[in-house]
Design a protein around this motif. Structure first.
Motif, mmCIF file in Angstrom:
data_model
loop_
_atom_site.group_PDB
_atom_site.id
_atom_site.type_symbol
_atom_site.label_atom_id
_atom_site.label_comp_id
_atom_site.label_asym_id
_atom_site.label_seq_id
_atom_site.Cartn_x
_atom_site.Cartn_y
_atom_site.Cartn_z
ATOM 1 N N ARG A 1 56.532 33.178 45.814
ATOM 2 C CA ARG A 1 56.613 34.594 46.880
ATOM 3 C C ARG A 1 56.179 33.981 48.031
ATOM 4 O O ARG A 1 56.690 34.434 49.157
ATOM 5 C CB ARG A 1 55.711 35.583 46.356
ATOM 6 C CG ARG A 1 56.169 36.079 44.943
ATOM 7 C CD ARG A 1 57.610 36.698 44.812
ATOM 8 N NE ARG A 1 58.109 36.838 43.875
ATOM 9 C CZ ARG A 1 58.020 38.221 43.393
ATOM 10 N NH1 ARG A 1 57.508 39.292 43.888
ATOM 11 N NH2 ARG A 1 58.474 38.384 41.996
ATOM 12 N N VAL B 1 48.901 39.239 38.427
ATOM 13 C CA VAL B 1 49.574 37.714 38.235
ATOM 14 C C VAL B 1 48.735 36.731 39.128
ATOM 15 O O VAL B 1 48.209 35.731 38.623
ATOM 16 C CB VAL B 1 50.957 37.781 38.845
ATOM 17 C CG1 VAL B 1 51.402 36.229 38.644
ATOM 18 C CG2 VAL B 1 51.808 38.362 37.833
ATOM 19 N N ALA C 1 54.337 39.634 44.405
ATOM 20 C CA ALA C 1 54.206 39.760 42.689
ATOM 21 C C ALA C 1 52.985 40.697 42.331
ATOM 22 O O ALA C 1 52.082 41.144 43.251
ATOM 23 C CB ALA C 1 53.904 38.595 41.981
ATOM 24 N N THR D 1 54.471 31.645 40.105
ATOM 25 C CA THR D 1 55.130 33.158 41.046
ATOM 26 C C THR D 1 54.401 33.429 42.087
ATOM 27 O O THR D 1 55.112 33.456 43.046
ATOM 28 C CB THR D 1 54.766 34.381 39.820
ATOM 29 O OG1 THR D 1 55.230 33.884 38.446
ATOM 30 C CG2 THR D 1 54.957 35.617 40.370
ATOM 31 N N SER D 2 53.099 32.746 42.209
ATOM 32 C CA SER D 2 52.682 33.106 43.609
ATOM 33 C C SER D 2 52.963 32.249 44.698
ATOM 34 O O SER D 2 53.485 32.533 45.879
ATOM 35 C CB SER D 2 50.921 32.855 43.331
ATOM 36 O OG SER D 2 50.219 34.067 42.479
ATOM 37 N N CYS E 1 51.773 31.828 36.444
ATOM 38 C CA CYS E 1 51.007 32.561 37.413
ATOM 39 C C CYS E 1 51.304 31.860 38.752
ATOM 40 O O CYS E 1 51.338 32.514 39.941
ATOM 41 C CB CYS E 1 49.744 33.021 37.086
ATOM 42 S SG CYS E 1 49.572 34.202 35.594
#
Length: 407
Positions: A60, A364, A360, A56-57, A53
Motif C-alpha cells: 500500500r 494488519v 489496509a 500488505t503494508s 502483514c
C-alpha cells in the motif's frame, strides 16, 4: 537522473520469488529446527503471517510512493526524517549481512570440500560476478532471476519427490520445543523478507501503483507454499534432530544420485537471491545518498546502463569483505533483527495512510508492528545485541551529522 521503468508484473513476481525462494530454503530450516524441533511448522506459519502483514503494508505504501528506497522513503514521508533514515540504515546493514549469508551459501554448496583461503577467493569471485551482472542493467538482472527461479523450483520438486519416496522416519514430529517457536519464526523470517525488493525497485516498475500491490502477495503466497512443502518433507524424511544437525538438509534428504543436482540447484538459487538482494540494497543506498545520508557520489546513475553503478560497486565491495569474515548463522540472525526493525517502521508508516489512500485495515499494520517487535527480540541474544548496537550507531551518526550541518 531518474531510473527507467522497465519491469512489468511478471518481472516483479520473479524478482520477489528470486529473493525468497533462494538460499533461505536451503539454509534456514536447520537453525530453525535446532531452536524449535518439530515446532518448525508453526514457526513457519507465524513468520508467514508477520510477512503477510508487512507485505500488505509495504504494498500500500509503495503504491503511494513509487520511488527507489522502500521503507526509507515511506518512513521519511509518513513519520519524519529520522525514522526514514533508521529504516534505510537497518535495511542496508541487515541486507548487506544477508548478501554475505547468500554468498557463503553459494560457496558451501558449490565447493563443500574447499578450504581456506580458497573459500574466501571463491566468495569474492561470486560477489564480483553478481555485481557485474547488476551493473549491466536491471532488465538483465530480471531475466537472469527468472531463469534461476524456474530451475530452482524444478530442483526442489525433484528433491521432495525423491525424499518422500524413500520412506519416513519413526517420529517425524518429535521433539517439539514450544519455547523455541518464536526464535525459529524470527530465523525463518530471514527467508521471507525478500518481498521488500519489489518496494525498493519502485522507481523501475511500470505502473507501480497497480503492479507492486499485485506482485508482492503473489510472490509471498507462492513462496509460502514452497516452504511449507519442503519443511514437511524434511521433517518426514530426516526428523527434527537430524534436520537441525544437517549442513545441507535438502541434499541429505534426497536420493544419493540426486544430491549433486540439489547442490547445483542450491548454488543457483543462492546466486538468484544474491542477485536480487544486491539490487535492493543498492537502490536504498541510492535513495539515501540522494538525500545526503550516505556519500552523495553514490547517487550517480550510469548514463548508458541506467543503474546506480557506484552504489552497486560499493555494496559489492562491502559484501565481499563480510563474506570472508563472518559466519553463516550469525549473518542470518543479525540480518533478521535489522530487517524486522525495518518492517516495524513500514507498519508504523502504514498506520499514517489516510482513508483516501486505500490503506489496509489498521489491524494488519498493528499486527505487523507487534509481530516484528516480538520476533526481533526472540532471536538469539548475540543477534539482538549486535542488531541494537548497529542501529544505535546509525542513530548516533544521524544526530551527529544533523548537529554538524547546523554549525
Amino acid at each position: 537522473m531518474p531510473l527507467t521503468r522497465r519491469l512489468g508484473l511478471g518481472d516483479a513476481v520473479f524478482l520477489g520469488l528470486g529473493s525468497m525462494v533462494g538460499a533461505g530454503v536451503f539454509a534456514a530450516f536447520a537453525p530453525a529446527a535446532a531452536a524449535a524441533g518439530a515446532g518448525l511448522l508453526p514457526a513457519l506459519g507465524i513468520a508467514a503471517v508477520v510477512a503477510f502483514c508487512n507485505a500488505t503494508s509495504s504494498a500500500r505504501l509503495a503504491a503511494r510512493h513509487p520511488e527507489s528506497g522502500g521503507t526509507y522513503v515511506y518512513g521519511r514521508a509518513r513519520l519524519g526524517e529520522f525514522w526514514g533514515y533508521l529504516a534505510g540504515w537497518g535495511f542496508v546493514t541487515g541486507k548487506t549481512a544477508s548478501c554475505a549469508a547468500m554468498t557463503l551459501t553459494v560457496v558451501a554448496y558449490a565447493a563443500p570440500g574447499l578450504g581456506q583461503p580458497w573459500r574466501a577467493v571463491l566468495a569474492v569471485v561470486v560477489v564480483a560476478a553478481v555485481t557485474g551482472v547488476n551493473c549491466l542493467g536491471v532488465h538483465r538482472s530480471a531475466l537472469a532471476t527468472r531463469v534461476i527461479v524456474l530451475v530452482t523450483l524444478v530442483v526442489l520438486v525433484a528433491a521432495v519427490v525423491s525424499a518422500t519416496s524413500g520412506g519416513f522416519v519413526a517420529e517425524p514430529f518429535a521433539p517439539f520445543h514450544g519455547g523455541g517457536v518464536l526464535t525459529a519464526a524470527g530465523l525463518l523470517f530471514f527467508a521471507f523478507a525478500g518481498y521488500a525488493r519489489l518496494a525498493t525497485l519502485g522507481e523501475e516498475v511500470r505502473d507501480p501503483a497497480r503492479t507492486i500491490p499485485r506482485a508482492i502477495p503473489i510472490a509471498l503466497g507462492l513462496t509460502l507454499v514452497v516452504y511449507a512443502v519442503v519443511a514437511v518433507a524434511l521433517l518426514l524424511t530426516l526428523g527434527p534432530v537430524r534436520l537441525a544437525a544437517s549442513a545441507d538438509p535438502i541434499a541429505e534428504a534426497a536420493a544419493p544420485w540426486l544430491s549433486p543436482v540439489v547442490r547445483g540447484g542450491a548454488t543457483l538459487a543462492s546466486l538468484g537471491s544474491l542477485l536480487a538482494l544486491v539490487l535492493g540494497v543498492s537502490r536504498t543506498t541510492l535513495a539515501m545518498a540522494r538525500d545526503g545520508h550516505l556519500p552523495r557520489f553514490l547517487a550517480a546513475v550510469h548514463p548508458r546502463f541506467e543503474v546506480p553503478q557506484r552504489a552497486e560497486l560499493a555494496v559489492g565491495v562491502v559484501v565481499a569483505v563480510l563474506a570472508t569474515t563472518v559466519d553463516l548463522r550469525g549473518a542470518i540472525g543479525f540480518s533478521s533483527f535489522a530487517v524486522l526493525a525495518y518492517y516495524a517502521i513500514a507498519n508504523a508508516s502504514a498506520l499514517r495512510l489516510g482513508a483516501d489512500e486505500n490503506p489496509a485495515p489498521r489491524v494488519v499494520a498493528v499486527a505487523g508492528l507487534v509481530g516484528c517487535a516480538v520476533l526481533a527480540f526472540s532471536l538469539p541474544w548475540p543477534s539482538v545485541v549486535a542488531g541494537c548496537a548497529v542501529l544505535a550507531v546509525g542513530a548516533a551518526a544521524f544526530f551527529v551529522r544533523r548537529r554538524l550541518s547546523r554549525v
